[in-house]
Design an enzyme around this catalytic site. Structure first.
Site, PDB file in Angstrom:
ATOM      1  N   CYS A   2       0.849  -1.192   0.000  1.00 39.79           N
ATOM      2  CA  CYS A   2       0.000   0.000   0.000  1.00 39.79           C
ATOM      3  C   CYS A   2       0.886   1.243   0.000  1.00 39.79           C
ATOM      4  O   CYS A   2       1.857   1.334   0.745  1.00 39.79           O
ATOM      5  CB  CYS A   2      -0.946   0.084   1.182  1.00 39.79           C
ATOM      6  N   ARG A  27       4.219  -0.600  -4.497  1.00 32.95           N
ATOM      7  CA  ARG A  27       3.871  -1.056  -3.147  1.00 32.95           C
ATOM      8  C   ARG A  27       2.545  -1.803  -3.119  1.00 32.95           C
ATOM      9  O   ARG A  27       2.159  -2.357  -2.081  1.00 32.95           O
ATOM     10  CB  ARG A  27       3.781   0.140  -2.200  1.00 32.95           C
ATOM     11  N   TRP A  74      -2.735  -2.813  -1.724  1.00 31.40           N
ATOM     12  CA  TRP A  74      -2.454  -4.239  -1.818  1.00 31.40           C
ATOM     13  C   TRP A  74      -3.359  -4.863  -0.766  1.00 31.40           C
ATOM     14  O   TRP A  74      -3.134  -4.686   0.430  1.00 31.40           O
ATOM     15  CB  TRP A  74      -0.990  -4.517  -1.506  1.00 31.40           C
ATOM     16  N   ASN A 100      -1.934   2.401   5.527  1.00 36.93           N
ATOM     17  CA  ASN A 100      -1.073   1.287   5.156  1.00 36.93           C
ATOM     18  C   ASN A 100      -0.780   0.523   6.437  1.00 36.93           C
ATOM     19  O   ASN A 100      -0.278   1.109   7.390  1.00 36.93           O
ATOM     20  CB  ASN A 100       0.218   1.842   4.534  1.00 36.93           C
ATOM     21  N   GLY A 101      -1.125  -0.763   6.476  1.00 43.24           N
ATOM     22  CA  GLY A 101      -0.894  -1.547   7.692  1.00 43.24           C
ATOM     23  C   GLY A 101      -2.106  -2.432   7.960  1.00 43.24           C
ATOM     24  O   GLY A 101      -2.946  -2.627   7.083  1.00 43.24           O
ATOM     25  N   GLU A 481      17.027 -18.612  -6.080  1.00 44.08           N
ATOM     26  CA  GLU A 481      16.700 -17.261  -6.518  1.00 44.08           C
ATOM     27  C   GLU A 481      16.263 -17.258  -7.988  1.00 44.08           C
ATOM     28  O   GLU A 481      15.314 -16.557  -8.360  1.00 44.08           O
ATOM     29  CB  GLU A 481      17.924 -16.353  -6.295  1.00 44.08           C
ATOM     30  N   LYS A 485      12.660 -15.916  -9.212  1.00 46.07           N
ATOM     31  CA  LYS A 485      12.495 -14.867 -10.240  1.00 46.07           C
ATOM     32  C   LYS A 485      11.500 -15.334 -11.297  1.00 46.07           C
ATOM     33  O   LYS A 485      10.620 -14.599 -11.688  1.00 46.07           O
ATOM     34  CB  LYS A 485      13.829 -14.536 -10.932  1.00 46.07           C
ATOM     35  N   GLU A 488       7.795 -15.678  -9.919  1.00 41.78           N
ATOM     36  CA  GLU A 488       7.080 -14.465  -9.497  1.00 41.78           C
ATOM     37  C   GLU A 488       6.706 -13.566 -10.669  1.00 41.78           C
ATOM     38  O   GLU A 488       5.702 -12.870 -10.596  1.00 41.78           O
ATOM     39  CB  GLU A 488       7.826 -13.699  -8.400  1.00 41.78           C
ATOM     40  N   HIS A 504      16.197 -37.262  -4.379  1.00 46.00           N
ATOM     41  CA  HIS A 504      15.275 -37.679  -3.318  1.00 46.00           C
ATOM     42  C   HIS A 504      13.865 -37.156  -3.558  1.00 46.00           C
ATOM     43  O   HIS A 504      13.130 -36.913  -2.614  1.00 46.00           O
ATOM     44  CB  HIS A 504      15.815 -37.217  -1.959  1.00 46.00           C
ATOM     45  N   LYS A 603       6.162  -4.889  -3.580  1.00 44.22           N
ATOM     46  CA  LYS A 603       7.595  -4.829  -3.367  1.00 44.22           C
ATOM     47  C   LYS A 603       7.950  -4.734  -1.895  1.00 44.22           C
ATOM     48  O   LYS A 603       8.927  -5.287  -1.430  1.00 44.22           O
ATOM     49  CB  LYS A 603       8.182  -3.633  -4.109  1.00 44.22           C
TER      50      LYS A 603
END
Ligand code: G6P
Length: 608
Positions: A2, A27, A74, A100-101, A481, A485, A488, A504, A603
């Protein structure tokens, strides 16, 4: 998570707020809204979707006024609909606010407010705040906000306006980042500096518990003990160009391509060639404190957690100090072991990730010294840590982290070198590492020159539904990573695994339709990784090998091979991660995905 922005001044507020929202969109971007104060009171326009849709609506139905607040969301509580978008209002329409929160006791507050006759129009936790302020006693808006917040548990970065007190914004901060932008006869509030940089470089970072009152000509900050506080005004040092696309189609590509410069910026002024060590002035770690370290605990999330895993190899190797790497969200709720000699390192690009911040606070409460490896200057983790290392990689806007990752690794290597040199790593070895670090920017440039070949790979494999990424040792986190990438930003299912552990379980997935990406530079486990390639080959898997110059030809094993420049094995993740970033980027573009704003992600994750 947000973005909020507010403006009080003499100019038309709506264009300023929309531009701020555009910059804050990384955000959160599932809905957006604005409240403008004018002769007709507080007028609100909000909708589901992106900021550009809000801009179009405002083009058709303009709102004029010289103060206002705005939000890009968000969703946490309540679906991302126009109704649930911020700003939220009370029953009378006097109050409008953006938040925001998370209000953790929202259900209980809502039930009580409804019993008292308040009518709720959204499913959000935030709306409770508007009704609480509506009921709160006080002569001024700030008094009422303070009284209302006394009932609230949770986190907030909050900007509130009242139709009855035009030209005033009341701001509150608890756990979610908020700063003030100080202009000439105009003031701003924003989640971060990018939203105000066009208008001012002077910012005031608020602390938890702060309330700020803004009018066009004056602001003051009241701390949690109701004392008016003078807060330091900081200067934002980066340029507007750093948050512009600069000719690139996406921020992610721009940030990948910037890496020679960002790696150089992380190293700048920190390499001591003669003594074979690093100068890390911000660490605040005197030699006595270094000598006392018995273990290191790294707390982080997402990509930063992956760099922490690379850091574990590097620091254990250079210092002999045991390092454990923890998901911050898990660590914070575990029993904190108050072991003497623990150094905790929080790694965070944004410096605002809620779980990382809380994990750091929990570690400190258990007696640990805490360091931050952070990119955003002035962020909460940077300010709360006892010391640390700034990355100086400049603003990272693409939701998928790229340049921050390579700079985090560089910072961790310098930390390992600095600690190692005080604990037995000899000067000659130290000098070798310093020299190789200094060469990295140039090697990063050479690695980026592989882009056309990576793009060709992307064209070949973009239609595959699954990918496996395998690596060993210090390059196992690079495999993780690379898979992160890809998943996402392209929404392809991808898994990272230690190459040998693949036997395994994941080996059962391998067939001719499964691309397997091997991260295999020249290092102590290279021969072992070749055996793992054989295992995949024997089962008909498609092998894409990222190896390094100086390694033998892999064409008998791999369907495709690309070579990054050779460097010290401990530094290789800085180079091997780059073609994986480019591969994910180009596959996502080919699949028509919104690379910089992947669905459901944000982000800066400022809620737990
Ligand atoms: C989000 C971002 C990731 C990032 C993670 C941790 O999930 O989308 O790119 O790695 O948060 O963020 P931090 O700012 O703490 O590094």
């Amino acid at each position: 998570m947000c973005g909020i922005i507010g403006y009080v001044g003499t100019r038309d507020a709506a264009p300023i707020l929309l531009e701020g929202l555009r910059r804050l969109e990384y955000r959160g971007y599932d809905s957006a809204g604005v409240a403008i104060q004018n002769g007709a009171g507080l007028q609100v326009l909000k909708l589901a979707g992106r900021v550009h849709a809000l801009k179009e609506r405002l083009g058709r139905e303009p709102l004029h006024g010289t103060s206002g607040i705005a939000h890009t969301r968000w969703a946490t509580h309540g679906a991302p609909t126009g109704r649930n978008a911020h700003p939220h209002r009370d029953c009378t329409g006097d109050i409008a606010l953006v938040h925001n929160g998370i209000i953790e006791n929202a259900d209980a507050l809502r039930a009580a407010l409804e019993r008292q006759g308040h009518r709720f129009t959204t499913e959000t936790d935030t709306e409770t705040l508007a009704h609480l302020i509506e009921d709160a006693a006080g002569a001024t808006l700030e008094d009422r906000v303070i009284a209302a917040l006394a009932h609230v548990e949770g986190t907030y970065g909050l900007a509130v306006m009242s139709a009855a007190q035009p030209g005033k914004i009341v701001v509150a901060r608890q756990g979610s980042p908020v700063l003030l932008g100080i202009g000439d006869n105009e003031l701003f509030v924003a989640s971060d500096a990018s939203a105000v940089l066009e208008y001012t470089r002077s910012v005031v970072y608020l602390d938890d518990g702060d309330i700020a009152v803004l009018t066009p000509t004056e602001y003051h900050v009241i701390d949690s003990d109701s004392h008016v506080q003078l807060r330091e005004v900081d200067d934002v040092t980066w340029d507007l160009a750093a948050i512009e696309l600069g000719g690139y189609p996406h921020f992610m590509l721009k940030e990948i391509m910037e890496q020679p410069d960002t790696v150089r910026a992380t190293l700048r002024g920190r390499l001591l060639f003669e003594h074979g060590t690093a100068r890390l002035n911000g660490l605040n770690l005197p030699p006595e404190a270094c000598a006392e370290i018995r273990r290191i605990v790294v707390v982080a999330c997402g990509t930063s957690w992956h760099s922490g895993l690379v850091g574990r190899h590097v620091i254990e190797d250079l210092t002999g100090i045991p390092v454990q790497v923890e998901y911050a969200s898990e660590y914070r709720y575990r029993r904190q072991l108050a072991l003497p000699g623990t150094l905790t390192i929080a790694i965070s690009q944004s410096g605002e990730t809620a779980d990382t911040l809380e994990a750091m606070r929990a570690a400190r409460a258990a007696g640990s010294r805490v360091l931050g490896i952070v990119n955003v200057v002035g962020s909460t983790i940077a300010r709360e840590a006892d010391g640390g290392i700034y990355l100086h990689a400049g603003p990272e806007i693409g939701v998928a982290s790229t340049k921050a990752f390579t700079s985090q690794i560089v910072a961790l290597v310098m930390l390992g070198l600095y600690l190692g040199r005080q604990r037995g790593l000899d000067e000659e070895q130290g000098r070798e590492i310093v020299c190789r670090l200094a060469q990295l920017p140039q090697l990063v440039s050479r690695t980026l020159a592989l882009e056309p070949q990576v793009k060709a790979l992307a064209e070949r494999y973009a239609d595959k539904p699954n990918f496996l990424y395998l690596g060993r040792g210090v390059n196992f986190p690079v495999a993780l990573e690379g898979a992160l990438k890809l998943k996402e930003i392209s929404y392809i299912h991808a898994e990272g695994y230690p190459a040998a552990e693949m036997k395994h379980g994941p080996i059962a997935l391998i067939d001719a339709n499964m691309p397997v990406v091997f991260v295999a530079p020249k290092d102590a486990v290279y021969q072992k990784v070749l055996s793992n390639m054989q295992e995949v080959k024997a089962r008909g898997g498609r092998i894409i090998a990222f190896t390094s110059e100086g390694n033998g030809d892999l064409s008998a094993l791999a369907d495709q091979q690309l070579r990054v420049p050779a460097t010290l094995p401990l530094l290789s993740p800085v180079l091997t991660s780059i073609p994986l970033q480019l591969l994910a980027y180009h596959i996502a573009v080919l699949r028509g995905c919104d690379v910089d704003r992947p669905r459901n992600l944000a982000k800066s994750v400022t809620v737990e």
